[in-house]
Write a protein that holds these residues in place. Structure first.
Motif, PDB file in Angstrom:
ATOM      1  N   VAL A  57       2.259  76.916 -14.893  1.00  0.00           N
ATOM      2  CA  VAL A  57       0.803  77.010 -14.791  1.00  0.00           C
ATOM      3  C   VAL A  57       0.394  77.263 -13.340  1.00  0.00           C
ATOM      4  N   ALA A  58       1.018  76.519 -12.413  1.00  0.00           N
ATOM      5  CA  ALA A  58       0.717  76.699 -10.988  1.00  0.00           C
ATOM      6  C   ALA A  58       1.086  78.109 -10.533  1.00  0.00           C
ATOM      7  N   LEU A  59       2.233  78.609 -10.998  1.00  0.00           N
ATOM      8  CA  LEU A  59       2.655  79.952 -10.622  1.00  0.00           C
ATOM      9  C   LEU A  59       1.706  81.018 -11.176  1.00  0.00           C
ATOM     10  N   VAL A  60       1.246  80.810 -12.410  1.00  0.00           N
ATOM     11  CA  VAL A  60       0.307  81.761 -13.005  1.00  0.00           C
ATOM     12  C   VAL A  60      -1.012  81.764 -12.238  1.00  0.00           C
ATOM     13  N   LEU A  61      -1.473  80.585 -11.822  1.00  0.00           N
ATOM     14  CA  LEU A  61      -2.712  80.518 -11.044  1.00  0.00           C
ATOM     15  C   LEU A  61      -2.556  81.274  -9.723  1.00  0.00           C
ATOM     16  N   PHE A  62      -1.438  81.071  -9.054  1.00  0.00           N
ATOM     17  CA  PHE A  62      -1.207  81.801  -7.808  1.00  0.00           C
ATOM     18  C   PHE A  62      -1.152  83.303  -8.086  1.00  0.00           C
ATOM     19  N   GLY A  63      -0.468  83.689  -9.174  1.00  0.00           N
ATOM     20  CA  GLY A  63      -0.372  85.102  -9.519  1.00  0.00           C
ATOM     21  C   GLY A  63      -1.717  85.702  -9.874  1.00  0.00           C
ATOM     22  N   ALA A  64      -2.544  84.940 -10.597  1.00  0.00           N
ATOM     23  CA  ALA A  64      -3.876  85.440 -10.945  1.00  0.00           C
ATOM     24  C   ALA A  64      -4.711  85.639  -9.683  1.00  0.00           C
ATOM     25  N   GLY A  65      -4.589  84.703  -8.754  1.00  0.00           N
ATOM     26  CA  GLY A  65      -5.296  84.864  -7.488  1.00  0.00           C
ATOM     27  C   GLY A  65      -4.802  86.064  -6.724  1.00  0.00           C
ATOM     28  N   SER A  66      -3.487  86.296  -6.737  1.00  0.00           N
ATOM     29  CA  SER A  66      -2.939  87.438  -6.005  1.00  0.00           C
ATOM     30  C   SER A  66      -3.433  88.759  -6.592  1.00  0.00           C
ATOM     31  N   PHE A  67      -3.562  88.821  -7.915  1.00  0.00           N
ATOM     32  CA  PHE A  67      -4.082  90.040  -8.530  1.00  0.00           C
ATOM     33  C   PHE A  67      -5.532  90.276  -8.113  1.00  0.00           C
ATOM     34  N   ALA A  68      -6.323  89.198  -8.113  1.00  0.00           N
ATOM     35  CA  ALA A  68      -7.717  89.331  -7.670  1.00  0.00           C
ATOM     36  C   ALA A  68      -7.783  89.747  -6.207  1.00  0.00           C
ATOM     37  N   GLY A  69      -6.908  89.160  -5.376  1.00  0.00           N
ATOM     38  CA  GLY A  69      -6.932  89.471  -3.951  1.00  0.00           C
ATOM     39  C   GLY A  69      -6.562  90.905  -3.649  1.00  0.00           C
ATOM     40  N   VAL A  70      -5.512  91.409  -4.299  1.00  0.00           N
ATOM     41  CA  VAL A  70      -5.104  92.793  -4.027  1.00  0.00           C
ATOM     42  C   VAL A  70      -6.144  93.772  -4.571  1.00  0.00           C
ATOM     43  N   THR A  71      -6.840  93.382  -5.642  1.00  0.00           N
ATOM     44  CA  THR A  71      -7.902  94.237  -6.181  1.00  0.00           C
ATOM     45  C   THR A  71      -9.084  94.302  -5.226  1.00  0.00           C
ATOM     46  N   VAL A  72      -9.488  93.161  -4.692  1.00  0.00           N
ATOM     47  CA  VAL A  72     -10.596  93.121  -3.722  1.00  0.00           C
ATOM     48  C   VAL A  72     -10.228  93.919  -2.472  1.00  0.00           C
ATOM     49  N   ALA A  73      -8.984  93.739  -1.999  1.00  0.00           N
ATOM     50  CA  ALA A  73      -8.546  94.490  -0.820  1.00  0.00           C
ATOM     51  C   ALA A  73      -8.612  95.994  -1.087  1.00  0.00           C
ATOM     52  N   GLY A  74      -8.254  96.384  -2.307  1.00  0.00           N
ATOM     53  CA  GLY A  74      -8.315  97.802  -2.636  1.00  0.00           C
ATOM     54  C   GLY A  74      -9.720  98.364  -2.591  1.00  0.00           C
ATOM     55  N   ARG A  75     -10.704  97.560  -2.954  1.00  0.00           N
ATOM     56  CA  ARG A  75     -12.087  98.031  -2.969  1.00  0.00           C
ATOM     57  C   ARG A  75     -12.692  98.103  -1.573  1.00  0.00           C
ATOM     58  N   PHE A  76     -12.257  97.215  -0.686  1.00  0.00           N
ATOM     59  CA  PHE A  76     -12.954  97.106   0.598  1.00  0.00           C
ATOM     60  C   PHE A  76     -12.113  97.451   1.822  1.00  0.00           C
ATOM     61  N   ALA A  77     -10.787  97.518   1.680  1.00  0.00           N
ATOM     62  CA  ALA A  77      -9.956  97.694   2.873  1.00  0.00           C
ATOM     63  C   ALA A  77     -10.143  99.041   3.545  1.00  0.00           C
TER      64      ALA A  77
END
Length: 397
Positions: free
Chosen positions: A254-274
């Motif tokens: 569960v902890a790993l999935v939460l970290f992974g879900a956050g990483s997907f959100a983070g790389v998506t946000v970076a893609g939109r604004f970087a």
């Protein structure tokens, strides 16, 4: 920084989100799943092949080292090939390595197949990074990288737990077969959809000379430090979940999935604004990432805080990592064949160094979190003393 650096060729009619880009991401998903799934398969694999758990752990180390040294070596090998040819060869070698892994009864053969898979993975990712940015308009390069790197983040959320579950139900060999099957549509899509033209030809010596550029070295060091912090903490997350947090074993995925879900959100946000706001992402995200790792070390005994912060840290780590990858490719524009290799090598150097460093602080359960905070602090200090920040006026995307 000189402003007349050669840029990857882009078609003026390049689609904003071409289908082949998602097929590249599918291959990255398969490769990311393969890289991380062994954590849940090692005990059964070791018993089946008659080796110790420690010996089986060498499979993970061999893959990581293969990724670090393989990126530049494979990029040099493939520099005369077209993007389509190089990507096809690497994904097919990766597929074949997993078929061998799935059928062998020899640990030595399995170890060699993991090295071959790592070399193919490194070559594929190095070439895919530059191919992805060349397939879209120049102002959407970071978004293309977000789609590509999203394959890795989805692997941590879906692929790795799925591989562990498949291994538990059908045996560890089934997980290797599943990865091989995932490579088939990716290979077919690459053959049909990726442009066949070659990258701009630059003499190999000139490509290596790009490594002397202070801006490129600076961003590569920063990417390695941020990734070392990420994997140093992530590798030893399970003892924190079941130790200071007081949660049972099933909470680890569960902890790993939460970290992974956050990483997907983070790389998506970076893609939109970087592409346009990379400076801000780095300037704001860096100190917040440092604070988050320190907070995890302090609040690890509070399950709700631990789980919530893991989601946030996954997002921040991959948002900064994705932005830094885009900057490496920008700074290495004079090395069209090796630019992706430089980014891949920097990330994997961090992925190797982080866990090795974290081993030294395991005497304290939250030591890896403190180490991660220290690594980010070093990155911030290095950025401050090494001149203009990455992505500053001289290198703005």
């Amino acid at each position: 920084m000189p402003s007349r650096r050669p840029q990857p060729r882009r078609s003026p009619q390049a689609p904003r989100n071409p289908l082949p880009l998602y097929l590249l991401a599918l291959a990255v998903f398969a490769m990311g799943t393969s890289e991380f799934m062994l954590a849940g398969l090692l005990p059964e694999l070791a018993r089946d092949l008659g080796v110790s758990l420690g010996a089986a752990g060498a499979l993970t180390s061999a893959f990581a080292v293969g990724m670090v040294i393989g990126a530049p070596l494979m990029a040099v090998l493939a520099r005369r090939w077209s993007g389509r040819a190089g990507l096809s060869v690497f994904v097919l070698v990766f597929l074949a390595a997993h078929v061998v892994s799935a059928v062998t009864g020899s640990f030595s053969v399995l170890l060699l197949s993991r090295v071959a898979a790592a070399l193919a993975n490194a070559g594929f990712l190095a070439l895919a990074l530059t191919t992805a940015t060349a397939m879209v308009p120049a102002d959407r390069g970071a978004r293309a990288l977000a789609v590509l790197l999203g394959g890795t983040t989805v692997a941590t959320v879906v692929g790795v737990p799925g591989g562990a579950l498949l291994g538990a139900v059908a045996g560890w060999r089934a997980a290797f077969w599943a990865v091989a099957v995932l490579c088939v549509p990716a290979a077919l899509g690459i053959l049909r959809g990726v442009p066949g033209g070659r990258a701009e030809r630059v003499p190999l010596r000139a490509e290596f000379r790009v490594l002397r550029a202070p801006g490129l070295v600076r961003v590569m060091v920063l990417a390695a430090l941020v990734n070392a912090a990420t994997f140093g903490a992530l590798t030893f997350l399970a003892p924190v979940v079941t130790g200071p947090a007081g949660l049972s074993g099933p909470w680890v995925p569960v902890a790993l999935v939460l970290f992974g879900a956050g990483s997907f959100a983070g790389v998506t946000v970076a893609g939109r604004f970087a592409d346009r706001h990379g400076d801000r992402l780095l300037a704001v995200g860096g100190p917040v990432l440092l604070t988050g790792w320190a907070a995890l070390a302090v609040l690890a005994d509070r399950p709700a805080a631990l789980l919530g912060l893991l989601l946030v840290q996954g997002a921040l780590s991959f948002a900064l990592g994705g932005t830094l990858v885009a900057r490496i490719l920008r700074e290495a524009a004079g090395a069209p064949a090796l630019g992706g290799a430089y980014a891949t090598a920097a990330l994997n150097a961090g992925a190797v160094a982080g866990p090795l460093s974290a081993v030294l602080v395991l005497g304290r359960p939250t030591g890896p979190f403190l180490l991660s905070a220290g690594l980010v602090a070093v990155a911030l200090a290095f950025a401050a003393v090494s001149g203009s920040p990455p992505g500053g006026p001289a290198s703005r995307c």
